[in-house]
Design a protein around this motif. Structure first.
Motif: not given
Length: 181
Positions: A45-46, A49, A53, A101-103, A105-106, A108-109
Motif C-alpha cells: 500500500l505504501k 500511495h 502521489v 487513491v492518494s487520499w 490509501v494515505g 489507511w496508512l
C-alpha cells in the motif's frame, strides 16, 4: 472552428464500462486484502500511495503550465481548443483518480501505521489538504478555460505553478524528517 471528438460515443461507452469494471475489481481486491490483512499489505500500500502521489503531483505541476500556454493562445482558435481537451483529460483521467487513491490509501496508512498520532502527520495532512484545495482550484480553472472565462494572465499562472512545489516540500519534510515526532 469546432473541435472534432477524438472518440465516438460507442468507444467512450466501452472505455467507461472498462473503467467501472476495473474500479469494481480494485475495490473487491482492496476489501479482501483489508479483511485478511496479510503481512505484506502495508508495504504494498505504501508503494501504491507513492505511485498515486507521483501521478497526482505530475498533474498539479503540468496543468498550470498548460494554463500558461492556454492563456496566451487566441480565444476560439485551434490551439485553445486543443488545450481544453488536454486540460480536461488531465484532470479527469490522471489527476482526480490519483488524488482519490492518494487520499484513500494515505488515510489507511496513517491509521494502520501510526494511529493518526504525531504532530508531523497532522502537518503532513494539512499540506495534503492544501494540495487538494489547489487541485480543486485547478479543476475549476480548467472548466473556466473551457467556457472561455479565464481571468488570469500567463504570468499569474507561472506564479501559481509554485504553490504545489512549496506544499510538496512541506509534506516530504514531514514524512522523511518527522521534525515533530
Amino acid at each position: 472552428m469546432m473541435a472534432e471528438k477524438a472518440t465516438s460515443a460507442r468507444e467512450g461507452g466501452k472505455a467507461r464500462a472498462k473503467a467501472y469494471l476495473s474500479i469494481a475489481v480494485v475495490v473487491a481486491l482492496a476489501l479482501l486484502a483489508w479483511w485478511f490483512d496479510p503481512a505484506w499489505l502495508y508495504e504494498w500500500l505504501k508503494v501504491l500511495h507513492v505511485v498515486a502521489v507521483i501521478s497526482w503531483m505530475v498533474g498539479l505541476f503540468y496543468l498550470p503550465r498548460l494554463f500558461v500556454y492556454h492563456a496566451d493562445a487566441e480565444a476560439g482558435g485551434e490551439p485553445a481548443a486543443t488545450f481544453v481537451v488536454m486540460e480536461q483529460r488531465l484532470v479527469k483521467v490522471i489527476m482526480a483518480p490519483a488524488m482519490m487513491v492518494s487520499w484513500a490509501v494515505g488515510l489507511w496508512l496513517a491509521w494502520s501505521g501510526f494511529g493518526f498520532q504525531g504532530t508531523w502527520l497532522w502537518i503532513k495532512i494539512a499540506g495534503v489538504i492544501g494540495l487538494t484545495v489547489f487541485h480543486v482550484f485547478l479543476s475549476r480553472s480548467a472548466r473556466r478555460f473551457a467556457a472561455g472565462e479565464n481571468t488570469m494572465t500567463a504570468r499569474q499562472w507561472r506564479m501559481a505553478n509554485e504553490v504545489p512545489t512549496v506544499l510538496m516540500i512541506v509534506v516530504i519534510i514531514m514524512v522523511i524528517i518527522k521534525p515533530f515526532s
